[in-house]
Scaffold this motif. Structure first.
Motif, PDB file in Angstrom:
ATOM      1  N   ILE A  76      -4.202  12.703   0.534  1.00 27.58           N
ATOM      2  CA  ILE A  76      -4.109  11.548  -0.359  1.00 27.58           C
ATOM      3  C   ILE A  76      -3.691  11.966  -1.759  1.00 27.58           C
ATOM      4  N   THR A  77      -4.347  13.007  -2.289  1.00 21.53           N
ATOM      5  CA  THR A  77      -4.121  13.389  -3.685  1.00 21.53           C
ATOM      6  C   THR A  77      -2.829  14.170  -3.914  1.00 21.53           C
ATOM      7  N   ALA A  80       0.311  11.487  -0.685  1.00 25.18           N
ATOM      8  CA  ALA A  80       0.442  10.028  -0.668  1.00 25.18           C
ATOM      9  C   ALA A  80       0.520   9.422  -2.074  1.00 25.18           C
ATOM     10  N   MET A  81      -0.410   9.785  -2.959  1.00 23.43           N
ATOM     11  CA  MET A  81      -0.443   9.167  -4.283  1.00 23.43           C
ATOM     12  C   MET A  81       0.741   9.570  -5.158  1.00 23.43           C
ATOM     13  N   GLY A 241      -6.902   4.816  -6.415  1.00 24.52           N
ATOM     14  CA  GLY A 241      -7.298   6.131  -5.913  1.00 24.52           C
ATOM     15  C   GLY A 241      -8.723   6.138  -5.389  1.00 24.52           C
ATOM     16  N   TRP A 244      -8.714   4.230  -2.100  1.00 23.59           N
ATOM     17  CA  TRP A 244      -8.127   5.013  -1.010  1.00 23.59           C
ATOM     18  C   TRP A 244      -9.167   5.958  -0.421  1.00 23.59           C
ATOM     19  N   ALA A 248     -10.656   5.629   3.346  1.00 25.66           N
ATOM     20  CA  ALA A 248     -10.465   6.754   4.266  1.00 25.66           C
ATOM     21  C   ALA A 248     -11.795   7.229   4.834  1.00 25.66           C
ATOM     22  N   CYS A 266     -10.492  11.364  -4.956  1.00 24.79           N
ATOM     23  CA  CYS A 266      -9.181  10.706  -4.897  1.00 24.79           C
ATOM     24  C   CYS A 266      -8.884   9.906  -6.168  1.00 24.79           C
TER      25      CYS A 266
END
Length: 336
Positions: A76-77, A80-81, A241, A244, A248, A266
């Motif tokens: 994610i970090t 994705a972001m 964030g 997310w 998750a 996140c």
């Protein structure tokens, strides 16, 4: 001692409002509170030590044996972001390459060290939080240049050694020391020492937030419409964030402690490292989107911490009852 602990709980209960005042104080009086900046690394180290008193080496090893939450946090970090931030910034601020670069850089930097303090404050999985920070920071000298090169075509050379040295003294050594104290004292560090110094750590966190906020003073006091738009974007995207991470954790059916950790990890970024990179390699305008996170991160952390606590209230109460039953059973077995 009881009054001291009650004061710590009062600070925690009113953290969103207190953080807002701290940010305002740092922005309005940068010369006064900027004098605390040199001691911020030492304060971070002490708070990392306190947070690690709630940990054991066995818990850290358990994180390595079951790495799925860690892998998801990093996905994610680090992937994705940054990609989503670049796509949205390119759409909303198409005429300003510097703003787009700054937004991308803001979400390419590693997980914020301060996330470890928030994770500990809201009873998260500190072993997972520590692992995520360490891995994210170790990867940063490679992941940041690669992300900027692939998405922006920008080439930079980072001070990898300096970043690693900071990580060692602010995170690794204090964390190892805290876990060692807890293990060697057979839980005394967790049961006695950590609660005793917890109120002090909450006060030190306020000092850190105020000192870091002074870096935003010039930009906030000289606001333009474009900067206001960038700040609004950072506020919304930074909030996403936390969401997310929480979503998750729920999709992975993780307990509340892991949900808290994934939410904070996140949602919080190492803005200091991003600001240094922006100032060293890019025009001054790139710094503004990076530093915007300073305005919102801690306030959002305090707010989402309360939200996560409310969402998991029943789960935490049920787990506390199970722990109490286990202790009672052990006591009865000991009497026999």
């Amino acid at each position: 001692m009881e009054a001291w602990r009650r004061m710590g709980k009062a600070i925690g209960a009113h953290m969103p409002l207190i953080v807002l005042f701290c940010v305002a104080a740092g922005v309005l009086f940068p010369r006064v509170f900027g004098t605390f900046e040199p001691i911020v690394p030492a304060l971070f180290a002490f708070m990392t030590f306190q947070g690690s008193l709630n940990n054991t080496f066995r818990q850290l090893a358990e994180t390595v044996r079951h790495p799925l939450p860690l892998i998801v946090i990093l996905a994610i970090t680090l992937v994705a972001m940054p990609v989503l931030a670049f796509a949205l910034a390119s759409l909303l601020f198409a005429g300003n390459v510097n703003i787009i670069t700054g937004i991308l850089l803001e979400y390419s930097v590693p997980i914020g060290i301060v996330s470890f303090m928030w994770v500990g404050m809201f009873s998260g999985n500190t072993a997972l939080g520590l692992s995520a920070i360490l891995v994210s920071t170790v990867l940063a000298p490679f992941s940041i240049p690669l992300t900027l090169k692939l998405l922006m075509g920008a080439t930079i050379h980072m001070d990898a050694l300096g970043m690693m040295i900071n990580m060692v003294f602010m995170i690794a050594l204090p964390a190892l020391a805290g876990m060692a104290v807890n293990d060697l004292t057979r839980g005394w560090g967790h049961d006695v020492l950590s609660p005793s110094i917890d109120p002090l750590c909450k006060m030190l966190l306020l000092v850190i937030i105020t000192a870091n906020s002074t870096q935003m003073s010039e930009y906030i006091l000289n606001m333009t419409w474009e900067r206001a738009g960038v700040a609004l974007f950072i506020l919304v995207f930074a909030s996403s964030g936390f969401l997310w991470g929480m979503i998750a954790a729920r999709l992975l059916h993780q307990p509340f402690s892991t949900l808290v950790t994934m939410g904070f990890d996140c949602g919080l970024r190492n803005i200091s490292s991003g600001a240094v990179i922006a100032a060293q390699y890019f025009p001054g305008e790139v710094v503004f989107p990076v530093m915007c996170g300073t305005i919102f991160q801690q306030l959002l952390a305090a707010t989402f911490g309360r939200v996560m606590s409310r969402l998991t209230e029943r789960e935490r109460a049920a787990e506390a009852k199970l722990v109490e039953r286990g202790r009672a059973a052990m006591e009865r077995h000991g009497k026999r």
